[in-house]
Design a protein around this motif. Sequence first.
Motif, PDB file in Angstrom:
ATOM      1  N   ASP A  43       0.813  -1.227   0.000  1.00  0.00           N
ATOM      2  CA  ASP A  43       0.000   0.000   0.000  1.00  0.00           C
ATOM      3  C   ASP A  43       0.839   1.267   0.000  1.00  0.00           C
ATOM      4  O   ASP A  43       0.296   2.357  -0.010  1.00  0.00           O
ATOM      5  N   ASP A  44       2.159   1.152   0.043  1.00  0.00           N
ATOM      6  CA  ASP A  44       3.010   2.303  -0.273  1.00  0.00           C
ATOM      7  C   ASP A  44       4.378   1.817  -0.749  1.00  0.00           C
ATOM      8  O   ASP A  44       4.673   0.620  -0.683  1.00  0.00           O
ATOM      9  N   TYR A  45       5.173   2.775  -1.252  1.00  0.00           N
ATOM     10  CA  TYR A  45       6.387   2.373  -1.962  1.00  0.00           C
ATOM     11  C   TYR A  45       7.517   1.969  -1.010  1.00  0.00           C
ATOM     12  O   TYR A  45       8.306   1.080  -1.323  1.00  0.00           O
ATOM     13  N   THR A  46       7.602   2.643   0.138  1.00  0.00           N
ATOM     14  CA  THR A  46       8.653   2.256   1.090  1.00  0.00           C
ATOM     15  C   THR A  46       8.332   0.874   1.663  1.00  0.00           C
ATOM     16  O   THR A  46       9.213   0.043   1.855  1.00  0.00           O
ATOM     17  N   GLY A  47       7.038   0.673   1.928  1.00  0.00           N
ATOM     18  CA  GLY A  47       6.603  -0.632   2.441  1.00  0.00           C
ATOM     19  C   GLY A  47       6.916  -1.724   1.433  1.00  0.00           C
ATOM     20  O   GLY A  47       7.314  -2.844   1.788  1.00  0.00           O
ATOM     21  N   ALA A  48       6.739  -1.402   0.158  1.00  0.00           N
ATOM     22  CA  ALA A  48       7.012  -2.380  -0.896  1.00  0.00           C
ATOM     23  C   ALA A  48       8.498  -2.719  -0.925  1.00  0.00           C
ATOM     24  O   ALA A  48       8.885  -3.888  -1.069  1.00  0.00           O
ATOM     25  N   SER A  49       9.356  -1.713  -0.761  1.00  0.00           N
ATOM     26  CA  SER A  49      10.797  -2.016  -0.829  1.00  0.00           C
ATOM     27  C   SER A  49      11.240  -2.771   0.414  1.00  0.00           C
ATOM     28  O   SER A  49      12.113  -3.638   0.351  1.00  0.00           O
ATOM     29  N   ASP A  50      10.610  -2.470   1.540  1.00  0.00           N
ATOM     30  CA  ASP A  50      10.869  -3.237   2.763  1.00  0.00           C
ATOM     31  C   ASP A  50      10.527  -4.721   2.523  1.00  0.00           C
ATOM     32  O   ASP A  50      11.324  -5.624   2.806  1.00  0.00           O
ATOM     33  N   LEU A  51       9.363  -4.954   1.932  1.00  0.00           N
ATOM     34  CA  LEU A  51       8.957  -6.347   1.685  1.00  0.00           C
ATOM     35  C   LEU A  51       9.856  -7.004   0.621  1.00  0.00           C
ATOM     36  O   LEU A  51      10.290  -8.158   0.801  1.00  0.00           O
ATOM     37  N   SER A  79      -1.646   3.634  -2.014  1.00  0.00           N
ATOM     38  CA  SER A  79      -3.075   3.479  -1.711  1.00  0.00           C
ATOM     39  C   SER A  79      -3.376   3.556  -0.218  1.00  0.00           C
ATOM     40  O   SER A  79      -4.512   3.339   0.189  1.00  0.00           O
ATOM     41  N   ARG A  80      -2.375   3.888   0.586  1.00  0.00           N
ATOM     42  CA  ARG A  80      -2.584   3.870   2.034  1.00  0.00           C
ATOM     43  C   ARG A  80      -3.487   5.014   2.489  1.00  0.00           C
ATOM     44  O   ARG A  80      -4.316   4.825   3.387  1.00  0.00           O
ATOM     45  N   SER A  81      -3.326   6.158   1.858  1.00  0.00           N
ATOM     46  CA  SER A  81      -4.021   7.347   2.370  1.00  0.00           C
ATOM     47  C   SER A  81      -4.950   7.978   1.337  1.00  0.00           C
ATOM     48  O   SER A  81      -5.290   9.141   1.447  1.00  0.00           O
ATOM     49  N   PHE A 106      -1.268  -8.988   0.830  1.00  0.00           N
ATOM     50  CA  PHE A 106      -1.548  -7.548   0.836  1.00  0.00           C
ATOM     51  C   PHE A 106      -0.664  -6.957   1.926  1.00  0.00           C
ATOM     52  O   PHE A 106      -0.882  -7.186   3.105  1.00  0.00           O
ATOM     53  N   LYS A 107       0.398  -6.219   1.501  1.00  0.00           N
ATOM     54  CA  LYS A 107       1.397  -5.699   2.439  1.00  0.00           C
ATOM     55  C   LYS A 107       0.930  -4.354   3.012  1.00  0.00           C
ATOM     56  O   LYS A 107       0.772  -3.375   2.284  1.00  0.00           O
ATOM     57  N   ILE A 108       0.747  -4.362   4.324  1.00  0.00           N
ATOM     58  CA  ILE A 108       0.353  -3.146   5.035  1.00  0.00           C
ATOM     59  C   ILE A 108       1.534  -2.710   5.905  1.00  0.00           C
ATOM     60  O   ILE A 108       2.538  -3.417   5.999  1.00  0.00           O
ATOM     61  N   CYS A 109       1.364  -1.602   6.578  1.00  0.00           N
ATOM     62  CA  CYS A 109       2.459  -1.103   7.408  1.00  0.00           C
ATOM     63  C   CYS A 109       2.547  -1.898   8.714  1.00  0.00           C
ATOM     64  O   CYS A 109       1.527  -2.293   9.287  1.00  0.00           O
ATOM     65  N   SER A 110       3.770  -2.085   9.203  1.00  0.00           N
ATOM     66  CA  SER A 110       3.953  -2.821  10.458  1.00  0.00           C
ATOM     67  C   SER A 110       3.409  -2.035  11.654  1.00  0.00           C
ATOM     68  O   SER A 110       3.360  -2.560  12.754  1.00  0.00           O
ATOM     69  N   THR A 111       3.034  -0.782  11.417  1.00  0.00           N
ATOM     70  CA  THR A 111       2.359  -0.038  12.491  1.00  0.00           C
ATOM     71  C   THR A 111       0.875   0.147  12.163  1.00  0.00           C
ATOM     72  O   THR A 111       0.214   1.010  12.735  1.00  0.00           O
ATOM     73  N   GLY A 149      10.427   8.730   3.906  1.00  0.00           N
ATOM     74  CA  GLY A 149       8.984   8.942   4.022  1.00  0.00           C
ATOM     75  C   GLY A 149       8.238   8.162   2.957  1.00  0.00           C
ATOM     76  O   GLY A 149       8.625   8.180   1.784  1.00  0.00           O
ATOM     77  N   GLY A 150       7.185   7.469   3.368  1.00  0.00           N
ATOM     78  CA  GLY A 150       6.431   6.610   2.449  1.00  0.00           C
ATOM     79  C   GLY A 150       5.676   7.417   1.394  1.00  0.00           C
ATOM     80  O   GLY A 150       5.847   7.191   0.189  1.00  0.00           O
ATOM     81  N   GLU A 151       4.843   8.344   1.843  1.00  0.00           N
ATOM     82  CA  GLU A 151       4.065   9.135   0.883  1.00  0.00           C
ATOM     83  C   GLU A 151       5.019   9.997   0.049  1.00  0.00           C
ATOM     84  O   GLU A 151       4.825  10.181  -1.147  1.00  0.00           O
ATOM     85  N   LYS A 195      13.081   5.103   2.272  1.00  0.00           N
ATOM     86  CA  LYS A 195      13.108   4.755   3.704  1.00  0.00           C
ATOM     87  C   LYS A 195      11.765   5.028   4.358  1.00  0.00           C
ATOM     88  O   LYS A 195      11.263   6.147   4.312  1.00  0.00           O
ATOM     89  N   SER A 196      11.220   4.023   4.975  1.00  0.00           N
ATOM     90  CA  SER A 196      10.063   4.251   5.830  1.00  0.00           C
ATOM     91  C   SER A 196      10.492   5.231   6.917  1.00  0.00           C
ATOM     92  O   SER A 196      11.591   5.131   7.464  1.00  0.00           O
ATOM     93  N   GLY A 197       9.609   6.186   7.208  1.00  0.00           N
ATOM     94  CA  GLY A 197       9.932   7.216   8.194  1.00  0.00           C
ATOM     95  C   GLY A 197      10.564   6.669   9.455  1.00  0.00           C
ATOM     96  O   GLY A 197      11.539   7.228   9.973  1.00  0.00           O
ATOM     97  N   ASN A 198      10.048   5.547   9.939  1.00  0.00           N
ATOM     98  CA  ASN A 198      10.473   5.041  11.248  1.00  0.00           C
ATOM     99  C   ASN A 198      11.739   4.201  11.223  1.00  0.00           C
ATOM    100  O   ASN A 198      12.234   3.825  12.269  1.00  0.00           O
ATOM    101  N   PHE A 199      12.215   3.865  10.035  1.00  0.00           N
ATOM    102  CA  PHE A 199      13.312   2.906   9.955  1.00  0.00           C
ATOM    103  C   PHE A 199      14.681   3.600   9.909  1.00  0.00           C
ATOM    104  O   PHE A 199      14.797   4.783   9.649  1.00  0.00           O
ATOM    105  N   GLY A 200      15.713   2.796  10.150  1.00  0.00           N
ATOM    106  CA  GLY A 200      17.085   3.260   9.991  1.00  0.00           C
ATOM    107  C   GLY A 200      17.713   3.736  11.281  1.00  0.00           C
ATOM    108  O   GLY A 200      17.022   4.167  12.201  1.00  0.00           O
TER     109      GLY A 200
HETATM  110  O1  LIG Z   1       5.913  -2.119   7.467  1.00  0.00           O
HETATM  111  C1  LIG Z   1       6.528  -1.073   7.637  1.00  0.00           C
HETATM  112  O2  LIG Z   1       6.671  -0.532   8.751  1.00  0.00           O
HETATM  113  C2  LIG Z   1       7.077  -0.357   6.433  1.00  0.00           C
HETATM  114  O3  LIG Z   1       7.340  -1.243   5.420  1.00  0.00           O
HETATM  115  C3  LIG Z   1       6.095   0.635   5.914  1.00  0.00           C
HETATM  116  O4  LIG Z   1       5.073   0.295   5.376  1.00  0.00           O
HETATM  117  C4  LIG Z   1       6.482   1.994   6.118  1.00  0.00           C
HETATM  118  O5  LIG Z   1       5.545   3.000   5.809  1.00  0.00           O
HETATM  119  P1  LIG Z   1       6.000   4.545   5.973  1.00  0.00           P
HETATM  120  O6  LIG Z   1       6.375   4.739   7.414  1.00  0.00           O
HETATM  121  O7  LIG Z   1       4.854   5.403   5.566  1.00  0.00           O
HETATM  122  O8  LIG Z   1       7.176   4.753   5.079  1.00  0.00           O
END
Ligand SMILES: O=C(O)[C@@H](O)C(=O)COP(=O)(O)O
Length: 424
Positions: free
Chosen positions: A10-18, A54-56, A83-88, A362-364, A406-411
């Motif tokens: 549902d977003d591009y950072t999430g997709a690269s994480d997966l 498609s997340r927001s 269907f990959k959603i955010c881990s939060t 940032g995902g969006e 980079k997902s906002g929360n990662f790294g």
């Molecule tokens: O699952 C996760 O936490 C990430 O792969 C993810 O979806 C990150 O989303 P954003 O924080 O909006 O980049």
Amino acid sequence: MTLALGCIADDYTGASDLANMLTRCGLRTVQTIGVPDDALALPDVDAVVVSLKSRSIEASQAVARSREADKWLRARGATHVLFKICSTFDSTDAGNIGPVMDALRADSGDAIVLVTPAFPGTGRTVYQGNLFVGSVPLNESPLKDHPLNPMHDSNLERVLARQSKSKVGLVDLATVAKGAEAIRAKLIDFAKQGIGAAIIDAVFDPELEIIGQVALDHRLSVGASGMGLGLARGLIASGRVSAASASADQKAIGGPVACLAGSCSQATLAQIAHAEKSMPVLRLDPEKIVAGSSEVRRALDWSREYLGKGPVLIASSSTPDQVSALQARHGRDAAGHAIEQAMAAISEGLVAAGVRRLVIAGGETSGAVVDRLGIPAFLVGPEIAVGVPVLRCVGWSEGDAVTALKSGNFGGPDFFNDAIRLMP
Ligand SMILES: O=C(O)[C@@H](O)C(=O)COP(=O)(O)O
Ligand SMILES: Nc1ncnc2c1ncn2[C@@H]1O[C@H](COP(=O)(O)OP(=O)(O)O)[C@@H](O)[C@H]1O
């Protein structure tokens, strides 16, 4: 190409994480931006992660785009789709996890779907249906201040039930600990009760391996990269896929390198402050961006001065108080959209100035930038941090390039330099 696994993120950072997780587990994986055009030459892979933004967006649009991606993946042989959603569990009461899950489940014909955002590698665990981010429940984590989807409830049964037409149940850790057969029995029981979605607890990777094994009995699952790990290991353990060695080739790209940050997460704010010690950082004025003044031009003029000398970072990110104040003046969506579009325009200018190494936080934000640049797909390179790989562009009109989304929360604290070091 016959896919062993299809994924819709549902977003591009999430997709690269997966895509990173599947690659590390031994699946040959490509990440596409949207449903690929037939003209795009894709390598022979085990898994495709279709990235949506498609997340927001409005729920009905998220459903339509996800169904289109599902159809494309199924037509290429994917008998199971994640269907990959955010881990939060980033979402609101209007969706989009629930509506997309409901629609994909109806299309799959499955009676019940397993759902877990657990991703132990990044500290996301689920116990008694409650999501923890590190040591705190979701509603006490920095996600309570997310600019687009502030998360105020940690109980995923409740969160999902508010946005889904399916009845939601819980497969608790005690059941998971008994193994695959116990989970299967619980799901049969749930399906008899008309429960269509089961949140499933997971705290450590071995539980996700059991969950992945059971999920593969079905045609659909919903989860984050922990579910990806379970599915990938299940596919390899059952012999449906033979494990490949990770990573795309690492030809050096060279030339100027730039970083863009639109995430306002605590982690990104700290990473920007850290980067200030080692590279020029331009902090954009969000108020001016929303007012439509010339922040884009200012950023590009500024970057021209520094690009030849080393990496630069351009950030719109502000603290939660500043974000709330801006949103109160202009509206959440209008503020977010204006800043995303400014970042996209800046990325376009940077590419025109010769940048082919781009780090985006940032995902969006990543979605807006990658869309504007028209990059069709990525192959996964080395891992910069858990959930963040170097991505090598595939089929891009501008030729060879690398990026990191980079997902906002990662790294870690020095994320921007960590990324640049892996992007020669
Ligand atoms: O699952 C996760 O936490 C990430 O792969 C993810 O979806 C990150 O989303 P954003 O924080 O909006 O980049
Ligand atoms: N200073 C700011 N004030 C308000 N919103 C902002 C600011 N800077 C960025 N944004 C918006 O906040 C959102 C951040 O979301 P995103 O890029 O997905 O980051 P994350 O990965 O942390 O969720 C985007 O819509 C972005 O445009």
